[in-house]
Design a protein around this motif. Structure first.
Motif, PDB file in Angstrom:
ATOM      1  N   ALA A  79     -12.520   4.641   4.957  1.00  0.00           N
ATOM      2  CA  ALA A  79     -11.406   5.137   4.140  1.00  0.00           C
ATOM      3  C   ALA A  79     -11.186   6.619   4.451  1.00  0.00           C
ATOM      4  N   ARG A  80      -9.980   7.107   4.104  1.00  0.00           N
ATOM      5  CA  ARG A  80      -9.653   8.517   4.359  1.00  0.00           C
ATOM      6  C   ARG A  80     -10.347   9.451   3.391  1.00  0.00           C
ATOM      7  N   LYS A  81     -10.573  10.667   3.873  1.00  0.00           N
ATOM      8  CA  LYS A  81     -10.957  11.774   3.001  1.00  0.00           C
ATOM      9  C   LYS A  81      -9.904  12.858   3.203  1.00  0.00           C
ATOM     10  N   THR A  85      -5.556  11.637   8.413  1.00  0.00           N
ATOM     11  CA  THR A  85      -4.392  10.746   8.335  1.00  0.00           C
ATOM     12  C   THR A  85      -4.914   9.303   8.429  1.00  0.00           C
ATOM     13  N   ARG A  86      -4.050   8.356   8.094  1.00  0.00           N
ATOM     14  CA  ARG A  86      -4.482   6.953   8.225  1.00  0.00           C
ATOM     15  C   ARG A  86      -4.752   6.638   9.696  1.00  0.00           C
ATOM     16  N   ASP A  87      -4.004   7.311  10.597  1.00  0.00           N
ATOM     17  CA  ASP A  87      -4.209   7.102  12.034  1.00  0.00           C
ATOM     18  C   ASP A  87      -5.630   7.441  12.473  1.00  0.00           C
ATOM     19  N   SER A 118      -7.272  -2.959   4.945  1.00  0.00           N
ATOM     20  CA  SER A 118      -7.801  -1.814   5.705  1.00  0.00           C
ATOM     21  C   SER A 118      -6.679  -1.054   6.416  1.00  0.00           C
ATOM     22  N   ASN A 119      -6.861   0.252   6.511  1.00  0.00           N
ATOM     23  CA  ASN A 119      -5.879   1.136   7.139  1.00  0.00           C
ATOM     24  C   ASN A 119      -6.252   1.493   8.571  1.00  0.00           C
ATOM     25  N   PRO A 120      -5.293   1.875   9.403  1.00  0.00           N
ATOM     26  CA  PRO A 120      -3.857   1.921   9.134  1.00  0.00           C
ATOM     27  C   PRO A 120      -3.224   0.525   9.196  1.00  0.00           C
ATOM     28  N   THR A 148       1.282  -3.909  -1.481  1.00  0.00           N
ATOM     29  CA  THR A 148       1.640  -4.007  -2.911  1.00  0.00           C
ATOM     30  C   THR A 148       1.439  -2.694  -3.659  1.00  0.00           C
ATOM     31  N   LEU A 149       0.467  -1.878  -3.212  1.00  0.00           N
ATOM     32  CA  LEU A 149       0.224  -0.619  -3.923  1.00  0.00           C
ATOM     33  C   LEU A 149       1.473   0.268  -3.892  1.00  0.00           C
ATOM     34  N   ASP A 150       2.249   0.173  -2.813  1.00  0.00           N
ATOM     35  CA  ASP A 150       3.468   0.995  -2.730  1.00  0.00           C
ATOM     36  C   ASP A 150       4.462   0.605  -3.823  1.00  0.00           C
ATOM     37  N   VAL A 152       3.687  -1.000  -6.636  1.00  0.00           N
ATOM     38  CA  VAL A 152       3.055  -0.698  -7.937  1.00  0.00           C
ATOM     39  C   VAL A 152       3.296   0.778  -8.274  1.00  0.00           C
ATOM     40  N   ARG A 153       3.081   1.642  -7.279  1.00  0.00           N
ATOM     41  CA  ARG A 153       3.340   3.079  -7.494  1.00  0.00           C
ATOM     42  C   ARG A 153       4.815   3.326  -7.768  1.00  0.00           C
ATOM     43  N   ALA A 154       5.695   2.692  -6.985  1.00  0.00           N
ATOM     44  CA  ALA A 154       7.143   2.923  -7.141  1.00  0.00           C
ATOM     45  C   ALA A 154       7.564   2.594  -8.572  1.00  0.00           C
ATOM     46  N   GLY A 183       6.740   0.353   6.314  1.00  0.00           N
ATOM     47  CA  GLY A 183       5.317   0.279   6.649  1.00  0.00           C
ATOM     48  C   GLY A 183       4.483   0.809   5.500  1.00  0.00           C
ATOM     49  N   HIS A 184       3.226   1.159   5.794  1.00  0.00           N
ATOM     50  CA  HIS A 184       2.360   1.706   4.750  1.00  0.00           C
ATOM     51  C   HIS A 184       1.721   3.016   5.212  1.00  0.00           C
ATOM     52  N   SER A 185       2.551   4.036   5.425  1.00  0.00           N
ATOM     53  CA  SER A 185       2.036   5.399   5.623  1.00  0.00           C
ATOM     54  C   SER A 185       3.207   6.364   5.646  1.00  0.00           C
ATOM     55  N   GLY A 217       1.767   8.935  -2.181  1.00  0.00           N
ATOM     56  CA  GLY A 217       0.914   8.643  -3.341  1.00  0.00           C
ATOM     57  C   GLY A 217      -0.566   8.587  -2.968  1.00  0.00           C
ATOM     58  N   GLY A 218      -0.853   8.094  -1.776  1.00  0.00           N
ATOM     59  CA  GLY A 218      -2.247   7.987  -1.313  1.00  0.00           C
ATOM     60  C   GLY A 218      -2.911   9.354  -1.248  1.00  0.00           C
ATOM     61  N   ASP A 219      -2.156  10.356  -0.744  1.00  0.00           N
ATOM     62  CA  ASP A 219      -2.708  11.726  -0.629  1.00  0.00           C
ATOM     63  C   ASP A 219      -3.002  12.310  -2.007  1.00  0.00           C
ATOM     64  N   GLU A 220      -2.135  11.975  -2.975  1.00  0.00           N
ATOM     65  CA  GLU A 220      -2.320  12.477  -4.344  1.00  0.00           C
ATOM     66  C   GLU A 220      -3.691  12.036  -4.893  1.00  0.00           C
ATOM     67  N   VAL A 221      -4.041  10.786  -4.630  1.00  0.00           N
ATOM     68  CA  VAL A 221      -5.325  10.249  -5.130  1.00  0.00           C
ATOM     69  C   VAL A 221      -6.501  10.897  -4.390  1.00  0.00           C
ATOM     70  N   ILE A 222      -6.359  11.018  -3.069  1.00  0.00           N
ATOM     71  CA  ILE A 222      -7.449  11.599  -2.266  1.00  0.00           C
ATOM     72  C   ILE A 222      -7.745  13.032  -2.744  1.00  0.00           C
ATOM     73  N   LYS A 223      -6.683  13.781  -2.999  1.00  0.00           N
ATOM     74  CA  LYS A 223      -6.834  15.173  -3.452  1.00  0.00           C
ATOM     75  C   LYS A 223      -7.547  15.202  -4.812  1.00  0.00           C
ATOM     76  N   GLY A 229     -13.066   9.986  -1.450  1.00  0.00           N
ATOM     77  CA  GLY A 229     -12.475   8.748  -0.923  1.00  0.00           C
ATOM     78  C   GLY A 229     -11.025   8.616  -1.333  1.00  0.00           C
ATOM     79  N   SER A 230     -10.475   7.426  -1.118  1.00  0.00           N
ATOM     80  CA  SER A 230      -9.049   7.221  -1.416  1.00  0.00           C
ATOM     81  C   SER A 230      -8.904   6.209  -2.548  1.00  0.00           C
ATOM     82  N   ALA A 231      -7.673   5.773  -2.792  1.00  0.00           N
ATOM     83  CA  ALA A 231      -7.401   4.866  -3.923  1.00  0.00           C
ATOM     84  C   ALA A 231      -8.246   3.593  -3.821  1.00  0.00           C
ATOM     85  N   THR A 232      -8.923   3.254  -4.902  1.00  0.00           N
ATOM     86  CA  THR A 232      -9.742   2.033  -4.907  1.00  0.00           C
ATOM     87  C   THR A 232      -9.335   1.119  -6.073  1.00  0.00           C
TER      88      THR A 232
END
Ligand SMILES: NC(=O)C1=CN([C@@H]2O[C@H](COP(=O)(O)OP(=O)(O)OC[C@H]3O[C@@H](n4cnc5c(N)ncnc54)[C@H](O)[C@@H]3O)[C@@H](O)[C@H]2O)C=CC1
Ligand SMILES: O=C([O-])CC(=O)C(=O)O
Length: 350
Positions: A79-81, A85-87, A118-120, A148-150, A152-154, A183-185, A217-223, A229-232
């Motif tokens: 997972a990202r820290k 980036t997801r890449d 799993s990402n990306p 789906t998380l996108d 759910v966030r929207a 996509g998802h990033s 939204g993913g970056d918001e959670v990581i921060k 870690g990232s959104a779980t």
């Protein structure tokens, strides 16, 4: 008998997702696999008085974990820290997805549904598709990247704006109020609001804030998690919603997501060629966004657990802002897709 297998069940997403699946009434058997031994998690969950049985596996027993599964969901991998980036996850996670898909192809029936968390995601669904193609077992209607998380966030973020505007006439969970495609990033995530009066109601500044929050939204959670870690938890919820939709379609024929008795079609990131309306959607994308892609997240209809058709109408009512978002998404998406495809195509032997 419905068996669901979680690959990566020991992880930050894997554990809460396994809990949510344990309380899903449509599952009979829950199979938990990770490189870390899952016997303890399985024993813990097995004390919950819902009908499903649970079994835990370790790194030497993947075949047993997969055997007879109807659905395999994959939150395995890095997972990202903060600062990543997801890449940056591609190299490690592409190897994991390729290996796991090889085992799924060799062990499960051709009708198994493979759901990738799993990402990306943008690259790893192509890795899965190409792996199954190499095995001669490609069924695009059964392979999906969970986005789906996108949505759910929207829905959550739109609700927050509407509350601030004291508007309780619009419920973001109503069918078609907001969807998310692409996509998802980052900028490949494209929110669509079919009723353009809602965009007007938000006003330009709020609309821009909303789009940015959905895309990042993913970056918001990581921060907020301060590098742990990232959104779980929200991801586990989102995946559980998506899997419930598929399970509903297996038990009731057609699958639509029912939330507070409101129905809507959930999007996922899929391989367009070979899916009903896929060619139509590709043509439409080319017309509007001037580029053609084979993978795209789009609202889906299910039949007996498989994708029965895509909803191409989602791209027919776009505002100028949405067209621009779509155009900005296409090039990075194309690069991500090629990266995933090449990764498997360049592997000499499987
Ligand atoms: N699709 C989406 O919307 C989202 C995707 N993610 C992605 O989900 C993935 C997992 O995230 P977390 O659970 O937070 O990570 P985590 O590090 O907490 O858990 C990952 C688990 O995968 C296991 N694992 C690693 N290699 C494996 C293999 N070959 N076979 C089986 N298990 C293996 C690890 O042992 C670990 O238990 C990450 O790639 C993350 O970026 C995260 C949030 C949202
Ligand atoms: O941001 C990440 O790395 C995890 C993820 O995909 C998300 O939260 O949307």
């Amino acid at each position: 008998m419905v068996k669901v297998c979680v690959l990566g069940a020991f992880g930050g997403i894997g554990q809460p997702l396994s809990l949510l699946l344990k309380i899903n009434p449509h599952i009979d058997e829950l199979s938990l696999y990770d490189l870390n031994d899952c016997h303890g998690i399985s024993k813990d969950l097995s004390h919950i008085n819902t009908k499903s049985t649970t079994s835990g596996f370790d790194k030497n027993t993947l075949k047993d974990a997969l055997q007879g599964s109807n659905i395999v969901v994959i939150p395995a991998g890095m997972a990202r820290k903060e600062g990543m980036t997801r890449d940056d996850l591609f190299k490690v996670n592409a190897n994991i997805i390729k290996t796991l898909c090889l085992h799924i192809g060799q062990t499960c029936s051709e009708n198994v549904k493979v759901l990738i968390i799993s990402n990306p995601v943008n690259c790893l669904v192509p890795v899965a598709i190409e792996t199954f193609r190499k095995l001669g077992k490609l069924h695009p209607e059964n392979i999906m990247g969970i986005t789906t998380l996108d949505i759910v966030r929207a829905e959550t973020f739109l609700r927050e704006h509407l509350r601030e505007l004291n508007n309780d006439d619009i419920d973001p969970l109503d069918h078609d109020v907001i969807s998310v495609v692409g996509g998802h990033s980052g900028t490949t995530i494209v929110p669509i609001i079919p009723d353009k009066n809602i965009i007007k109601l938000l006003g330009s500044s709020r609309y821009k804030q909303l789009v940015h929050r959905i895309q990042f939204g993913g970056d918001e959670v990581i921060k907020a998690k301060k590098s742990s870690g990232s959104a779980t938890l929200s991801m586990a919820y989102a995946a559980s919603e998506f899997i419930s939709t598929i399970l509903l379609s297996m038990t009731h024929g057609t699958g639509i997501c029912s939330k507070e008795q409101k129905y809507r079609y959930l999007p996922a990131y899929v391989y367009l060629p070979g899916l009903k309306n896929g060619a139509q959607l590709k043509r439409h994308l080319k017309q509007v966004a001037h580029l053609d892609v084979n993978y795209f997240a789009v609202p889906l209809k299910f039949k007996n657990g498989s994708i029965s058709e895509l909803d191409p109408t989602i791209l027919t009512k776009l505002s100028q802002e949405e067209i621009e978002l779509l155009r900005a998404a296409m090039e990075p998406l194309q690069i991500n897709i090629k990266k995933g495809e090449k990764f498997v195509q360049n592997t000499a032997k499987m």
